[in-house]
Design a protein around this motif. Structure first.
Motif, PDB file in Angstrom:
ATOM      1  N   GLU A  28     -19.910  19.846 -26.996  1.00  0.00           N
ATOM      2  CA  GLU A  28     -18.793  20.045 -26.063  1.00  0.00           C
ATOM      3  C   GLU A  28     -19.139  21.071 -24.999  1.00  0.00           C
ATOM      4  OE1 GLU A  28     -14.696  20.793 -27.295  1.00  0.00           O
ATOM      5  OE2 GLU A  28     -15.063  19.421 -28.984  1.00  0.00           O
ATOM      6  N   TYR A  29     -19.813  22.130 -25.448  1.00  0.00           N
ATOM      7  CA  TYR A  29     -20.235  23.183 -24.529  1.00  0.00           C
ATOM      8  C   TYR A  29     -21.309  22.656 -23.587  1.00  0.00           C
ATOM      9  CZ  TYR A  29     -22.558  27.525 -23.015  1.00  0.00           C
ATOM     10  OH  TYR A  29     -23.122  28.533 -22.274  1.00  0.00           O
ATOM     11  N   LEU A  30     -22.291  21.958 -24.133  1.00  0.00           N
ATOM     12  CA  LEU A  30     -23.423  21.481 -23.340  1.00  0.00           C
ATOM     13  C   LEU A  30     -22.985  20.437 -22.316  1.00  0.00           C
ATOM     14  CD1 LEU A  30     -26.052  21.108 -26.239  1.00  0.00           C
ATOM     15  CD2 LEU A  30     -25.811  23.036 -24.665  1.00  0.00           C
ATOM     16  N   LYS A  31     -22.113  19.546 -22.763  1.00  0.00           N
ATOM     17  CA  LYS A  31     -21.702  18.442 -21.892  1.00  0.00           C
ATOM     18  C   LYS A  31     -20.861  18.904 -20.694  1.00  0.00           C
ATOM     19  CE  LYS A  31     -23.767  14.993 -23.691  1.00  0.00           C
ATOM     20  NZ  LYS A  31     -24.936  14.546 -22.938  1.00  0.00           N
ATOM     21  N   ALA A  32     -20.322  20.104 -20.801  1.00  0.00           N
ATOM     22  CA  ALA A  32     -19.496  20.630 -19.709  1.00  0.00           C
ATOM     23  C   ALA A  32     -20.335  21.164 -18.545  1.00  0.00           C
ATOM     24  CB  ALA A  32     -18.572  21.728 -20.244  1.00  0.00           C
ATOM     25  N   GLN A  33     -21.667  21.159 -18.712  1.00  0.00           N
ATOM     26  CA  GLN A  33     -22.527  21.764 -17.688  1.00  0.00           C
ATOM     27  C   GLN A  33     -23.650  20.821 -17.269  1.00  0.00           C
ATOM     28  OE1 GLN A  33     -23.778  25.783 -19.123  1.00  0.00           O
ATOM     29  NE2 GLN A  33     -22.550  25.199 -20.894  1.00  0.00           N
ATOM     30  N   LYS A  34     -23.899  20.799 -15.954  1.00  0.00           N
ATOM     31  CA  LYS A  34     -24.954  19.934 -15.423  1.00  0.00           C
ATOM     32  C   LYS A  34     -26.339  20.349 -15.919  1.00  0.00           C
ATOM     33  CE  LYS A  34     -22.965  18.264 -11.104  1.00  0.00           C
ATOM     34  NZ  LYS A  34     -22.557  19.058  -9.956  1.00  0.00           N
ATOM     35  N   ARG A  35     -26.525  21.656 -16.173  1.00  0.00           N
ATOM     36  CA  ARG A  35     -27.866  22.117 -16.536  1.00  0.00           C
ATOM     37  C   ARG A  35     -28.334  21.555 -17.887  1.00  0.00           C
ATOM     38  NH1 ARG A  35     -27.524  28.350 -18.824  1.00  0.00           N
ATOM     39  NH2 ARG A  35     -25.544  28.112 -19.907  1.00  0.00           N
ATOM     40  N   PHE A  36     -27.379  21.043 -18.656  1.00  0.00           N
ATOM     41  CA  PHE A  36     -27.734  20.442 -19.950  1.00  0.00           C
ATOM     42  C   PHE A  36     -27.571  18.909 -19.938  1.00  0.00           C
ATOM     43  CE2 PHE A  36     -26.359  24.768 -21.411  1.00  0.00           C
ATOM     44  CZ  PHE A  36     -27.585  25.181 -21.892  1.00  0.00           C
ATOM     45  N   ALA A  37     -27.257  18.363 -18.763  1.00  0.00           N
ATOM     46  CA  ALA A  37     -26.911  16.936 -18.688  1.00  0.00           C
ATOM     47  C   ALA A  37     -28.052  16.034 -19.163  1.00  0.00           C
ATOM     48  CB  ALA A  37     -26.517  16.581 -17.253  1.00  0.00           C
ATOM     49  N   HIS A  38     -29.295  16.497 -19.027  1.00  0.00           N
ATOM     50  CA  HIS A  38     -30.456  15.657 -19.347  1.00  0.00           C
ATOM     51  C   HIS A  38     -30.794  15.651 -20.836  1.00  0.00           C
ATOM     52  CE1 HIS A  38     -31.828  19.763 -19.045  1.00  0.00           C
ATOM     53  NE2 HIS A  38     -32.860  19.438 -19.793  1.00  0.00           N
ATOM     54  N   LEU A  39     -30.129  16.486 -21.625  1.00  0.00           N
ATOM     55  CA  LEU A  39     -30.533  16.648 -23.024  1.00  0.00           C
ATOM     56  C   LEU A  39     -30.337  15.355 -23.828  1.00  0.00           C
ATOM     57  CD1 LEU A  39     -29.315  20.215 -24.061  1.00  0.00           C
ATOM     58  CD2 LEU A  39     -31.512  19.510 -23.101  1.00  0.00           C
ATOM     59  N   SER A  40     -31.332  15.023 -24.631  1.00  0.00           N
ATOM     60  CA  SER A  40     -31.223  13.857 -25.497  1.00  0.00           C
ATOM     61  C   SER A  40     -30.387  14.217 -26.724  1.00  0.00           C
ATOM     62  CB  SER A  40     -32.620  13.422 -25.940  1.00  0.00           C
ATOM     63  OG  SER A  40     -33.187  14.446 -26.739  1.00  0.00           O
ATOM     64  N   GLU A  41     -29.902  13.211 -27.407  1.00  0.00           N
ATOM     65  CA  GLU A  41     -29.120  13.430 -28.631  1.00  0.00           C
ATOM     66  C   GLU A  41     -29.933  14.237 -29.640  1.00  0.00           C
ATOM     67  OE1 GLU A  41     -25.958  12.889 -29.417  1.00  0.00           O
ATOM     68  OE2 GLU A  41     -25.619  12.163 -27.370  1.00  0.00           O
ATOM     69  N   GLU A  42     -31.218  13.946 -29.631  1.00  0.00           N
ATOM     70  CA  GLU A  42     -32.127  14.609 -30.568  1.00  0.00           C
ATOM     71  C   GLU A  42     -32.190  16.125 -30.294  1.00  0.00           C
ATOM     72  OE1 GLU A  42     -36.758  14.116 -31.915  1.00  0.00           O
ATOM     73  OE2 GLU A  42     -35.925  12.753 -30.421  1.00  0.00           O
ATOM     74  N   THR A  43     -32.322  16.456 -28.995  1.00  0.00           N
ATOM     75  CA  THR A  43     -32.376  17.874 -28.615  1.00  0.00           C
ATOM     76  C   THR A  43     -31.054  18.560 -28.955  1.00  0.00           C
ATOM     77  OG1 THR A  43     -33.756  17.159 -26.789  1.00  0.00           O
ATOM     78  CG2 THR A  43     -33.034  19.438 -26.742  1.00  0.00           C
ATOM     79  N   ILE A  44     -29.972  17.881 -28.664  1.00  0.00           N
ATOM     80  CA  ILE A  44     -28.655  18.461 -28.962  1.00  0.00           C
ATOM     81  C   ILE A  44     -28.539  18.735 -30.457  1.00  0.00           C
ATOM     82  CG2 ILE A  44     -26.163  17.988 -28.970  1.00  0.00           C
ATOM     83  CD1 ILE A  44     -26.606  16.464 -26.293  1.00  0.00           C
ATOM     84  N   LYS A  45     -29.059  17.800 -31.237  1.00  0.00           N
ATOM     85  CA  LYS A  45     -29.016  17.966 -32.690  1.00  0.00           C
ATOM     86  C   LYS A  45     -29.818  19.207 -33.105  1.00  0.00           C
ATOM     87  CE  LYS A  45     -29.938  15.420 -36.794  1.00  0.00           C
ATOM     88  NZ  LYS A  45     -31.128  14.731 -37.223  1.00  0.00           N
ATOM     89  N   LYS A  46     -30.947  19.365 -32.459  1.00  0.00           N
ATOM     90  CA  LYS A  46     -31.821  20.511 -32.749  1.00  0.00           C
ATOM     91  C   LYS A  46     -31.097  21.831 -32.413  1.00  0.00           C
ATOM     92  CE  LYS A  46     -36.363  22.175 -31.596  1.00  0.00           C
ATOM     93  NZ  LYS A  46     -37.395  22.159 -30.571  1.00  0.00           N
TER      94      LYS A  46
END
Lengths: 81, 321, 407
Positions: free
Chosen positions: B289-307
């Motif tokens: 939720e935090y990451l998705k609110a920001q463009k700087r994290f928009a490129h992150l894969s599900e895998e990275t988010i999981k990490k």
């Protein structure tokens, strides 16, 4: 030329012109929590008793006040220029 | 006045607060907010972006400190937006010298005050507060700050962390979190964020704390506590940056709250070596939720988010055990 | 102690000079500098050790520990922080001092421009030492000449007495409201810093009269919350630089006034250039720092054989253009003996400045003699060679620059 600056002189720079949206307070809904005042980056929301006033000379229209208002008493409306 | 210390009703109320971090409907929160100084020592007319988190930081610090201070800022957004000749937004004595030397400049002022008081050349003792960005703190100013903290001058150093070099147009710093896009980490930051408060605590100074502008009372209380302590203290405050992080200006406070609720940022203090969490989120928000609110994290894969989530889970368990 | 009557001296000035003789102590230049700082009621000292300056800051640490100086001594973690701490302390209202050398000076150089731009009357002693690479701890003057454009007043000492006298005068000059620029006293590493010489320490009362307490026009004071070190855009930056230049020009007059006042209680005369046997000479050997002693000695020895005299440059910033022109107007050639080189120009910084001074006035050859880099000795034989080259060049100069004793 003085090598120091006198305090608070940036008041000369009215940043209101930056604004696209302007905040409007509906006082009926205001519960006087102070959120809009404490979070304003422009120091342009003033407490007057239990009322709040926005100084549009400086408000850049960021919308933090509206976003942080728990009762949605502040609305941002498109600035008419 | 906000009562300091363990017994403070405010601290208790924060823990019980029904509304969680936003606390907007909390009666105690409102009462305490009313005790915050209405004096504006950082005036309007500065050139900060709409929704600037740095400026909110400065305002809150000065509301906590009052007038009897000398502020040092190194090069960075705060300096540039507040002092373009012939105007300044500061209503307190303020000095900027270079980028990497806020720690040393502050220590010079602190010791000058000490000796001039002793010699009767000045009457009152202002507190020296350095307000520096994350680049000026964790990177280029690291040595100067470490020296100042180790020597233990009577000063408070506040790192305003917006997690990159925003003044030069968003380049990665040592405070940029893992995965974040900046212009110099176009594939995402590939190293974890430097744990600066822990490094400062390793200097064994009397007071180290973390804060965010989104919890103003917690932050103000920490600043007041730091000022009341003789010696060197350090506060690391997370200040979201709409321009650099890529979110609309109205979300600055919301993002700081999300960072804490998601466990990306933990609020604590270390007073004379005693570690204490000052705020525990009522519920853990998924970091997504935090990451998705920001463009700087928009490129992150599900895998990275999981990490990232796994890393947070580990730290969360440690902090709130 | 004998009275003036029994000494047969009725003139109080003679008595004063006799007393001065008695007050001379034998000490190194580093000690002399530390002693001068003690006389100046300094408030904040920030310093970092570096050879060959280290004993200055050791003496100062001792003086502060023994409470012989009532100051805060900040033991910083680098020279960059040493000067930075003073950039904080000075606008807080403190009289400040630091000492460094070589790499330390170059590390400070960023803050040197800042200190001058912020118009802070900081005083520093620099023990002249070569710059790395290759690493070298011995003397030359490349370090201070590399920061010639930083907006600092620069003096060069020939001996320990000059170094001591200049530190005291520096505060008077730098703190003058028409100047407000930092200043540095340069002393040759080892040749001066570690050499014992009889040196007179002036009377504290006299110095106090000469140097009143520092009263800054603006200070970091919550009662009057001013902003220091602001940001200036293209519409104002150039004007601030111009004011720095004007202040440096004002310094020329203030330096002369300070020298006059200083003479009043010490009997020692200071001018931008010391002229030694310079009257009606064809060749002028222009020297900087401790090498002057050797050059003077050679001139003494050879004055019957050659028409040669010495002009010792004591001040490099502000640069004494007028004095140089005056000296050149009576000479036929100038040989500049200096311990630095501008790589790419193949001349020393002093020689190029002399040429700058002479542009548009009487044209005489100016030869640049590069000597003593990295602590190489400059013996009398080298000076003799230089004199001969100058003599020969009176007819027609072969080239503009000479690397002396190159192996």
């Amino acid at each position: 030329m003085k090598i120091v600056l006198e305090p608070g002189t940036s008041l000369k720079n009215k940043t209101g012109g930056w604004r696209n949206f302007k905040p409007v307070i509906e006082m009926k809904k205001c519960i006087d929590c102070g959120n809009c005042w404490i979070f304003c980056p422009e120091s342009c929301i003033r407490k007057i008793g239990n009322k709040y006033e926005i100084d549009l000379d400086y408000c850049k229209g960021c919308g933090i006040c509206a976003n942080e208002c728990p009762t949605k008493a502040i609305e941002t409306v498109l600035e008419e220029k | 006045m906000i009562v300091l210390g363990e017994k403070a009703s405010y601290v208790k109320c924060r823990w019980k607060c029904e509304a969680g971090l936003s606390a907007n409907r909390c009666w105690y929160y409102r009462q305490h907010l009313k005790e915050v100084s209405e004096e504006e020592l950082f005036t309007s007319g500065h050139r900060g972006c709409a929704g600037c988190g740095n400026v909110i930081t400065v305002r809150l610090v000065l509301k906590a400190s009052g007038k009897n201070v000398v502020v040092v800022s190194p090069t960075g957004c705060t300096e540039v937006i507040s002092t373009p000749y012939p105007e300044t937004s500061w209503e307190v004595p303020w000095i900027h010298a270079n980028f990497e030397n806020a720690g040393a400049v502050a220590s010079g002022i602190s010791d000058a005050v000490k000796v001039l008081l002793r010699k009767g050349k000045i009457k009152s003792k202002p507190k020296v507060i350095a307000i520096a960005g994350d680049g000026g703190t964790v990177d280029i100013g690291f040595q100067s700050l470490s020296g100042a903290m180790e020597r233990g001058h009577d000063m408070l150093y506040i790192c305003v962390d917006n997690e990159a070099y925003m003044n030069t147009g968003v380049q990665r710093s040592g405070a940029t979190p893992y995965g974040a896009y900046t212009t110099t980490s176009p594939l995402g930051q590939d190293t974890p964020k430097k744990d600066m408060p822990a490094i400062m605590a390793a200097h064994r100074i009397p007071y180290v704390a973390t804060a965010t502008i989104s919890l103003p009372l917690d932050f103000i209380e920490k600043v007041k506590k730091a000022i009341s302590i003789e010696g060197a203290s350090y506060i690391h405050v997370l200040a979201p940056c709409p321009t650099g992080w890529g979110f609309p200006g109205e979300k600055t406070i919301e993002l700081g709250r999300l960072a804490v609720d998601a466990g990306m940022w933990t609020l604590y203090e270390i007073l004379n070596g005693e570690f204490r969490v000052t705020y525990k989120p009522t519920a853990k928000v998924p970091v997504k939720e935090y990451l998705k609110a920001q463009k700087r994290f928009a490129h992150l894969s599900e895998e990275t988010i999981k990490k990232i989530q796994e890393d947070i889970d580990k730290r969360w368990a440690e902090a709130f055990r | 102690m004998r009275s003036s009557q029994s000494l047969g001296m009725s003139d109080t000035r003679t008595l004063a000079s006799a007393k001065r003789m008695l007050r001379k102590d034998v000490m190194t230049c580093n000690k002399a500098v530390a002693e001068s700082v003690k006389l100046c009621d300094v408030d904040v000292i920030a310093a970092y050790p570096i050879t060959p300056q280290t004993s200055i800051v050791e003496y100062l640490a001792e003086f502060v520990a023994k409470k012989e100086i009532d100051a805060e001594y900040i033991k910083v973690e680098s020279e960059h922080s040493a000067l930075s701490a003073l950039v904080g302390a000075s606008p807080a209202g403190a009289r400040t001092f630091t000492a460094t050398s070589s790499q330390g000076l170059i590390l400070m150089s960023e803050v040197m421009f800042t200190a001058s731009g912020m118009r802070l009357p900081i005083v520093m002693a620099n023990a002249n030492r070569a710059l790395s690479a290759p690493l070298n701890i011995w003397n030359d003057q490349q370090d201070s000449l590399a920061v010639r454009d930083s907006g600092w007043i620069q003096f060069y000492a020939e001996n320990n007495q000059e170094a001591l006298d200049y530190v005291i005068q520096c505060y008077k000059i730098s703190e003058n409201k028409k100047v407000m620029l930092p200043s540095m006293v340069n002393l040759d590493g080892f040749y001066l810093t570690h050499t014992l010489e009889p040196t007179e320490i002036p009377d504290k009362k006299d110095v106090k009269k000469f140097l009143p307490p520092y009263e800054p026009e603006y200070r970091l004071d919550p009662e009057s919350p001013l902003t220091f070190g602001f940001f200036a855009g293209p519409d104002s930056y150039q004007e601030f630089r111009y004011e720095q230049q004007k202040a440096m020009e004002n310094a020329e007059r203030v330096i002369k006034e300070a020298a006059k006042d200083y003479y009043g209680f010490t009997g020692r005369k200071y001018s931008a250039i010391e002229e030694y046997k310079l009257d009606k000479k064809d060749t002028v050997l222009l020297t900087v720092g401790s090498v002057s002693g050797t050059v003077k000695e050679v001139v003494d020895k050879l004055e019957k054989k050659y028409s040669v005299g010495v002009a010792k440059l004591r001040m490099f910033r502000p640069f004494p253009f007028e004095e140089i022109r005056r000296i050149a107007s009576r000479a036929k050639i100038i040989g500049v003996i200096e311990k630095d080189v501008i790589i790419g120009v193949n001349q020393g910084a002093v020689a190029t400045e002399i040429k700058n001074a002479l542009y548009g006035s009487k044209s005489i050859p100016v030869l640049s003699f590069i000597v003593g880099l990295g602590g190489r000795d400059t013996p009398p034989s080298t000076v003799e060679k230089i004199i001969k080259i100058c003599e020969n060049a009176l007819e027609k100069p072969e080239k503009e620059s000479y690397w002396m004793d190159l192996k």
